[in-house]
Write an enzyme that holds these catalytic residues in place. Structure first.
Site, short mmCIF file in Angstrom:
data_model
loop_
_atom_site.label_atom_id
_atom_site.label_comp_id
_atom_site.label_asym_id
_atom_site.label_seq_id
_atom_site.Cartn_x
_atom_site.Cartn_y
_atom_site.Cartn_z
N ASP A 113 0.81 -1.22 0.00
CA ASP A 113 0.00 0.00 0.00
C ASP A 113 0.85 1.28 0.00
O ASP A 113 0.48 2.29 0.60
CB ASP A 113 -0.97 0.01 1.20
N HIS A 130 -4.89 -1.74 -5.58
CA HIS A 130 -4.12 -0.61 -6.09
C HIS A 130 -5.07 0.52 -6.48
O HIS A 130 -5.98 0.31 -7.28
CB HIS A 130 -3.28 -1.04 -7.31
P1 GDP Z 1 -0.87 0.33 -3.48
O1 GDP Z 1 -1.43 -0.95 -3.00
O2 GDP Z 1 0.61 0.41 -3.27
O3 GDP Z 1 -1.26 0.67 -4.89
O4 GDP Z 1 -1.48 1.46 -2.54
P2 GDP Z 1 -3.04 1.62 -2.14
O5 GDP Z 1 -3.76 2.13 -3.33
O6 GDP Z 1 -3.54 0.40 -1.48
O7 GDP Z 1 -2.94 2.72 -1.01
C1 GDP Z 1 -2.40 3.98 -1.25
C2 GDP Z 1 -3.46 5.04 -0.95
O8 GDP Z 1 -2.85 6.31 -0.87
C3 GDP Z 1 -4.50 5.18 -2.05
O9 GDP Z 1 -5.72 5.54 -1.47
C4 GDP Z 1 -3.97 6.31 -2.92
O10 GDP Z 1 -4.98 7.00 -3.62
C5 GDP Z 1 -3.35 7.19 -1.87
N1 GDP Z 1 -2.17 7.97 -2.28
C6 GDP Z 1 -1.18 7.64 -3.14
N2 GDP Z 1 -0.22 8.58 -3.12
C7 GDP Z 1 -0.60 9.52 -2.23
C8 GDP Z 1 0.00 10.71 -1.73
O11 GDP Z 1 1.09 11.12 -2.10
N3 GDP Z 1 -0.71 11.41 -0.77
C9 GDP Z 1 -1.93 10.99 -0.31
N4 GDP Z 1 -2.52 11.71 0.61
N5 GDP Z 1 -2.50 9.87 -0.76
C10 GDP Z 1 -1.84 9.13 -1.69
P1 IMO Z 2 -0.97 -4.19 -2.19
O1 IMO Z 2 -0.57 -4.72 -3.56
C1 IMO Z 2 -0.94 -4.76 2.18
C2 IMO Z 2 -0.79 -8.92 3.61
C3 IMO Z 2 -2.06 -9.31 4.33
C4 IMO Z 2 -1.49 -10.32 5.32
C5 IMO Z 2 -0.43 -11.04 4.52
C6 IMO Z 2 -0.88 -12.35 3.90
O2 IMO Z 2 -2.28 -3.52 -2.17
O3 IMO Z 2 0.15 -3.41 -1.59
P2 IMO Z 2 -2.57 -12.97 1.93
O4 IMO Z 2 -4.03 -12.72 1.79
O5 IMO Z 2 -1.74 -12.40 0.85
O6 IMO Z 2 -2.26 -14.42 2.20
O7 IMO Z 2 -2.15 -12.20 3.30
O8 IMO Z 2 -0.08 -10.13 3.46
N1 IMO Z 2 -1.01 -8.35 2.26
C7 IMO Z 2 -1.01 -7.04 1.98
N2 IMO Z 2 -0.90 -5.97 2.79
N3 IMO Z 2 -1.07 -4.59 0.84
C8 IMO Z 2 -1.16 -5.66 0.02
O9 IMO Z 2 -1.18 -5.55 -1.32
C9 IMO Z 2 -1.17 -6.95 0.58
N4 IMO Z 2 -1.26 -8.18 0.07
C10 IMO Z 2 -1.15 -9.03 1.10
O10 IMO Z 2 -2.64 -8.21 4.99
O11 IMO Z 2 -0.86 -9.66 6.38
MG MG Z 3 -2.95 -1.64 -1.72
#
Ligand code: GDP
Ligand code: IMO
Ligand code: MG
Length: 431
Positions: free
Chosen positions: A18, A46
């Site tokens: 994330d 994502h």
């Molecule tokens: P990913 O799994 O790595 O793609 O990340 P996620 O999408 O799960 O979580 C990142 C969150 O942060 C999302 O809600 C994005 O829209 C938000 N985000 C990404 N970059 C920024 C930033 O620079 N500032 C803020 N405030 N939010 C961001």
């Molecule tokens: P993105 O791509 C955050 C974590 C789960 C758990 C462990 C194992 O959005 O960054 P699983 O269901 O994969 O067997 O869970 O891995 N986990 C993540 N945490 N972002 C993710 O993906 C994750 N994908 C798996 O929370 O601790």
């Molecule tokens: Mg994510």
């Protein structure tokens, strides 16, 4: 592609997921022609923000938001057809075009079956000590079957409909023994599963292709390719904080086995890290702030899971862990995200080392027993005030924020070339 990036690029997380990979893959795909997902499954979430619209992808590569970009789901991904078609229907319903014109799926990818999800949930429920804290998307059991071989079902199997029925019947018969004996769970019906997956197969068939071959072909044609990592290096099954990891090779190293791309395909290794740390699920987290600071970060950063909506555990930036990930992945440049979230804090702490059994540890140890015991050594930096999401150049940032970025860069030893100050495409500063 963004002018300073020549060649092909792999984007991956340097922490526990994330980090904003979705946003950055979308950003870097502006001038790319191909996006390839190489690991994980619908456990990923994502996010991409385009204008006022916010999208979350789980299995679809983020290139679907750029018309003309080809999206490939590699063999390293485990596909839950129910989740995939749900995601496609949702995107199409929102006006995002998805067809075999812009999406191809590897025939070698493995399938998440209903009993994988059941087993994942049952294992978590019955685990003493709270389990791993998985997303319950069936990820672990599917990869386990992949390694087990005789009980696995791949996308290719869906294309051989005449053999599919017998294959599913055999596998389900065996699986029912596990479900009923080990987990006291009700048995599943092989015929229902067969009919459902046969229909999925018919729908999936036009998308199925030889992704490894396509990647090589695009590479030889000089098309620009972005490899979209899911999860992160610290969740990698080999190099992460085992056993509190996911079940795929989700550091940058997994891109080769997970897509079939030969090593020379990729020149840029872009590690994404947020300006602090978060983690979802169980496992040691040395810099966790289970207090007002953690709460401040969670609320400002909207740190709630994209896939499960679970509140994310939050803490200070851990330079020991990030340096380990950056080294592991051969990181050539870093993108720092969510810097705006830290605005308003008087002091910001950064972990620069660990103390373990009276000794200073400067290297990360992916050993849960060690990590659970380490005490972070912090350096304290000056915070800054005000909303920085409107800044459009690095120089516009408050000088304390600039100093924070320089400090992290120095601690990790890799240049931070992009700084993200908001979810929008244009809240992205290039240094
Ligand atoms: P990913 O799994 O790595 O793609 O990340 P996620 O999408 O799960 O979580 C990142 C969150 O942060 C999302 O809600 C994005 O829209 C938000 N985000 C990404 N970059 C920024 C930033 O620079 N500032 C803020 N405030 N939010 C961001
Ligand atoms: P993105 O791509 C955050 C974590 C789960 C758990 C462990 C194992 O959005 O960054 P699983 O269901 O994969 O067997 O869970 O891995 N986990 C993540 N945490 N972002 C993710 O993906 C994750 N994908 C798996 O929370 O601790
Ligand atoms: Mg994510």
């Amino acid at each position: 592609m963004t002018p300073f990036l020549q060649g092909n690029t792999c984007v991956f997380g340097l922490q526990w997921g994330d980090e904003g990979k979705g946003k950055i893959v979308d950003f870097l795909t502006e001038n790319a022609e191909v996006v390839v997902r190489y690991c994980g499954g619908a456990n990923a979430g994502h996010s991409v923000k385009i204008g006022n619209e916010k999208y979350s992808t789980h299995l679809l590569p983020v290139g679907v938001f750029r018309p003309g970009v080809m999206n490939l789901i590699g063999n390293g991904v485990v596909i839950d057809p129910e989740a995939l078609f749900h995601e496609i229907d949702e995107m199409v319903g929102r006006g995002i075009a998805i067809s075999p014109q812009n999406l191809r799926i590897s025939y070698k990818a493995h399938l998440v079956m209903p009993y994988h999800k059941q087993e994942d949930a049952a294992r978590e429920q019955s685990a003493e000590g709270g389990g791993i804290g998985t997303t319950r998307r069936g990820i672990g059991p599917t990869y386990a079957d992949k390694m087990q071989r005789s009980t696995a079902i791949r996308v290719a199997d869906l294309l051989h409909e005449d053999k599919l029925q017998q294959r599913i019947a055999n596998v389900v018969t065996e699986r029912n023994k596990v479900l009923t004996c080990l987990y006291d769970a009700p048995p599943v019906n092989w015929k229902e599963i067969f009919e459902t997956y046969r229909d999925y197969g018919r729908r999936m068939a036009p998308f199925v292709d030889d992704v490894g071959h396509l990647v090589l072909d695009y590479f030889r044609q000089g098309k620009r390719i972005v490899f979209e990592g899911a999860h992160a290096a610290l969740l990698d099954v080999d190099h992460g904080t085992y056993p509190y990891v996911t079940s795929s090779s989700c550091s940058a190293l997994g891109l080769y086995t997970g897509s079939g791309a030969p090593p020379q395909t990729v020149q840029n290794f872009v590690g994404i890290m947020k300006a602090y740390s978060t983690r979802v699920g169980g496992g040691p987290f040395p810099t966790e702030q289970n207090n007002n600071i953690g709460q401040y970060i969670r609320e400002r950063g909207n740190e709630y899971g994209t896939t499960t909506r679970r509140p994310r555990r939050c803490g200070w930036f851990d330079a020991v862990a990030a340096r380990y990930s950056a080294d592991l992945c051969g990181t050539t440049m870093i993108t720092l995200t969510l810097l705006d979230v830290l605005s308003g804090l008087d002091r910001i702490q950064v972990c620069t080392g660990y103390r373990y059994q009276g000794q200073r540890l400067d290297y990360f140890r992916a050993d849960m027993e060690v990590l659970a015991e380490v005490e972070p050594i912090y350096e304290t930096l000056q915070g800054w005030n005000g909303n920085i999401s409107g800044c459009r150049s690095f120089e516009e940032l408050p000088k304390e924020a600039q100093q924070y970025v320089r400090t992290l860069e120095k601690l990790i030893g890799v240049p931070i070339k992009i700084v993200s100050v908001g979810p929008d495409r244009n809240a992205t500063l290039i240094r």
